[in-house]
Design an enzyme around this catalytic site. Structure first.
Site, PDB file in Angstrom:
ATOM      1  N   GLU A  14     -32.994  -2.205 -30.205  1.00 55.43           N
ATOM      2  CA  GLU A  14     -33.691  -0.956 -30.529  1.00 55.43           C
ATOM      3  C   GLU A  14     -32.730   0.090 -31.090  1.00 55.43           C
ATOM      4  O   GLU A  14     -33.051   0.797 -32.045  1.00 55.43           O
ATOM      5  CB  GLU A  14     -34.420  -0.397 -29.300  1.00 55.43           C
ATOM      6  CG  GLU A  14     -35.581  -1.250 -28.815  1.00 55.43           C
ATOM      7  CD  GLU A  14     -36.563  -1.625 -29.909  1.00 55.43           C
ATOM      8  OE1 GLU A  14     -36.770  -0.816 -30.842  1.00 55.43           O
ATOM      9  OE2 GLU A  14     -37.115  -2.738 -29.852  1.00 55.43           O
ATOM     10  N   ASP A  34     -40.448  -7.652 -36.669  1.00 53.83           N
ATOM     11  CA  ASP A  34     -39.695  -6.978 -37.734  1.00 53.83           C
ATOM     12  C   ASP A  34     -39.680  -7.834 -38.997  1.00 53.83           C
ATOM     13  O   ASP A  34     -39.852  -7.339 -40.111  1.00 53.83           O
ATOM     14  CB  ASP A  34     -38.244  -6.743 -37.303  1.00 53.83           C
ATOM     15  CG  ASP A  34     -38.158  -5.927 -36.032  1.00 53.83           C
ATOM     16  OD1 ASP A  34     -39.081  -5.140 -35.787  1.00 53.83           O
ATOM     17  OD2 ASP A  34     -37.174  -6.092 -35.289  1.00 53.83           O
TER      18      ASP A  34
END
Ligand code: ADP
Ligand code: MG
Ligand code: ZN
Length: 615
Positions: free
Chosen positions: A431, A507
């Site tokens: 993250e 992603d």
């Protein structure tokens, strides 16, 4: 409602069936049940038993004699026999000699009326009630519809008071409201328009993604226009009987022209308005008939009469061309996803129903919810209110709202998910990788929040970016920066651990989608210039794209997409290895706090370089 008469008819059938069953029962089953316990014997046997003293009691009936005897071995039981009545003048003497009880059954005791009532009327009433109960139940399961009422449309007549929704309940969507207000105005004073010779569009089609307020707008029109409002959903035309759809359309329009001026609203029109295919036998003949009937009816009535047909769909491209030609649904009213101002307005409309704390900042919530629909926003307000109740508060705070954005977008927190410390560390690096790469891209949206609390949607953590202002255009650099940010998570794992996990699957999906769009639709690649290589098939529902190029062009597209993603990935890795210290420091901080705000992130990022540490 008119349907009242039609519900009675089937009950007669129930009654007939019930009587039939009763007759069968009376003729066969009941007598069998009774006779099964009575054994028939001949008169001689009767007399022998009488003399032997076995008989306990005798009853003479019209043409038979019933008598009871002891059962051998069990004194408490008696067996019952019958014998055909025999002309026997001495019978009474014999009975007296044997000392048994005897008598004659009084047949008039149970009057024929009562026995008739008992055997015929009472069960009849019982079956009637049972039938009625079943029928009610069936009707309920049909959603109040009646399978027997052939050809009646279920269009509900709405009057102004019933929807209780007006244009003020619909926030944003100003263009759509304007277009609809014109229609409402025409219905109120048609003279204003007919004087000049203008005629009203017969039909208007509300198109847009799900949850943007199309149905709500139509209801608002019903509330504003003080004329009858017929509302029916496209799926209601799809009936259990063939041909019913067309009949319903006919009936709907008949009712509508009787009530003109009025508005007819067909929700989800794509269920019946799909393109007709011309391939041989159509499996969907019923739907086509319904559509044909709709087309005919729309031609059939006079636009000046004041019947306006509204329809809503989120699949306009699938509609039959004939539906969209002038004279039918020629006016298209786009109901798009709300922009920033629209979102704020929608939030405010829905927030009227809840108690708000003073710290609520709709501007920020609006910015954090780019790409959401009105329905999502309504949901966010409601989730926030529920959270406030859960925490025992009297009003909704900004924190409630921010948390509920995450709930609506990523699901609830999974408080007791078991994640090993090692995995937790990987997630934290992942993250921070996103956030750090984003922060180092010119023009990327600032990081608002980073969290590694897992969510029910399966997200293990995420980085929330909130744009300062909303833009309608995206430059090539911004698009590329976005892909870089998306690859940042994986890049951080590689930088720190020298290997990577499955955590980047989402992603990868998003980055590929964007890179593909850049090459095939946005003209943002070097080799294809402004050539369109893909067409979007359903723009309002996910936006699937279909390639429209030669096979070897397609493989070159793939190469181009891959090159783009590789370049972004490299850049992300470069950024992170340059910022290795910050990456470690921030990841450790996140690991400790689990959730950090954008400010905390920036403070740490901009702090003077830390002493080198061995993490
Ligand atoms: P659809 O476009 O799919 O027909 P709906 O009209 O059914 O969407 O909207 C669903 C709900 O979302 C509405 O009942 C309302 O609460 C909320 N909503 C959607 N758009 C708006 C809007 N523009 N203003 C206020 N509420 C909205
Ligand atoms: Mg709808
Ligand atoms: Zn990620």
């Amino acid at each position: 409602m008119k349907d009242g008469q039609t519900t009675k008819k089937p009950l007669i059938y129930y009654a007939l069936i019930a009587i039939g069953i009763l007759m069968l029962l009376n003729a066969f089953v009941f007598p069998m049940m009774l006779s099964s316990r009575i054994t028939e014997v001949d008169y001689g046997t009767f007399l022998t038993w009488l003399e032997e003293g076995k008989v306990l009691e005798v009853q003479k009936e019209e043409n038979e004699i019933l008598f009871a005897t002891k059962v051998e071995g069990d004194d408490s039981k008696v067996a019952i026999y019958s014998v055909v009545a025999f002309e026997d003048a001495k019978l009474v003497d014999r009975l007296l000699d044997a000392g048994v009880k005897f008598g004659q059954v009084n047949t008039s005791e149970s009057s024929p009326l009562i026995s008739f009532l008992l055997t015929w009327v009472l069960p009849g009433v019982f079956f009637y009630l049972l039938g009625m109960l079943l029928f009610r139940q069936m009707q309920k399961m049909n959603g109040g519809r009646n399978a027997m009422s052939f050809g009646k449309s279920n269009a509900k007549v709405y009057v102004q008071a019933e929807t209780g929704i007006s244009f003020s309940d619909v926030a944003g969507q100003d263009e759509a409201k304007e277009a609809l207000m014109e229609i409402v105005d025409f219905l109120h004073n048609p003279k204003k328009y007919t004087q000049i010779g203008a005629s009203l569009p017969k039909g208007a089609l509300l198109v847009g993604p799900p949850g943007t307020g199309k149905t709500l707008l139509a209801k608002a029109v019903a509330g504003e226009a003080k004329v009858p409002f017929f509302s029916i959903s496209g799926s209601e035309f799809v009936e259990m009987f063939v041909g019913m759809g067309a009949a319903k359309v006919r009936d709907l329009f008949k009712q509508a022209s009787e009530k003109a001026p009025c508005i007819v609203f067909i929700d989800e029109i794509d269920t019946i308005g799909k393109k007709r295919d011309n391939g041989g036998f159509s499996a969907n003949d019923e739907r086509e008939q319904t559509l044909n009937q709709l087309l005919t009816e729309m031609d059939g009535f006079d636009g000046k009469k004041g019947v306006v047909i509204l329809a809503a769909t989120n699949r306009p491209e699938s509609l039959d061309k004939a539906l969209l030609r002038p004279g039918r649904f020629d006016r298209r009213i786009p109901v798009e996803l709300p922009d920033l101002n629209g979102r704020i307005a929608i939030l405010q409309v829905h927030a009227k129903k809840v108690h708000l704390a003073d710290d609520v900042d709709f501007e920020l919530i609006g910015r954090a919810t780019a790409g959401t629909s009105g329905a999502d926003l309504a949901n966010i307000i409601n989730e926030a209110a529920l959270r406030a109740v859960r925490l025992g508060r009297q009003s909704v705070t900004q924190e409630d709202l921010e948390e509920s954005i995450e709930v609506v977008m990523a699901g609830y927190q999974r408080k007791n998910a078991v994640i090993s410390p090692k995995e937790k560390k990987i997630i934290a690096y992942h993250e921070i990788g996103h956030a750090l790469v984003a922060a180092r891209q010119p023009g990327a949206a600032p990081v608002h929040k980073i969290t590694i609390v897992p969510r029910t949607s399966g997200a293990l953590g995420y980085t929330l970016q909130v744009d300062e202002q909303e833009s309608v255009l995206m430059t090539r650099e911004e698009a590329f920066a976005r892909i870089c940010t998306l690859t940042g998570g994986r890049a951080a794992e590689e930088t720190k651990f020298g290997s990577y996990t499955s955590g980047a699957s989402n992603d990868i999906e998003q980055a590929t989608k964007l890179a593909r769009a850049m090459v095939t639709r946005l003209g943002m690649s070097d080799s294809f210039d402004m050539m369109a290589l893909e067409t979007v098939t359903n723009q309002y529902l996910g936006g699937d794209a279909a390639l429209s190029c030669a096979a070897d062009t397609a493989s070159r597209v793939d190469e181009e997409v891959l090159a783009l993603i590789k370049r972004a990935h490299e850049r992300a890795k470069n950024i992170l290895s340059r910022e290795r210290e910050k990456l470690d420091a921030l990841a450790n901080y996140l690991l400790e706090k689990e959730t950090i705000t954008g400010e905390q992130f920036l403070d740490m990022l901009n702090a003077p370089a830390l002493a080198p540490q061995n993490a």
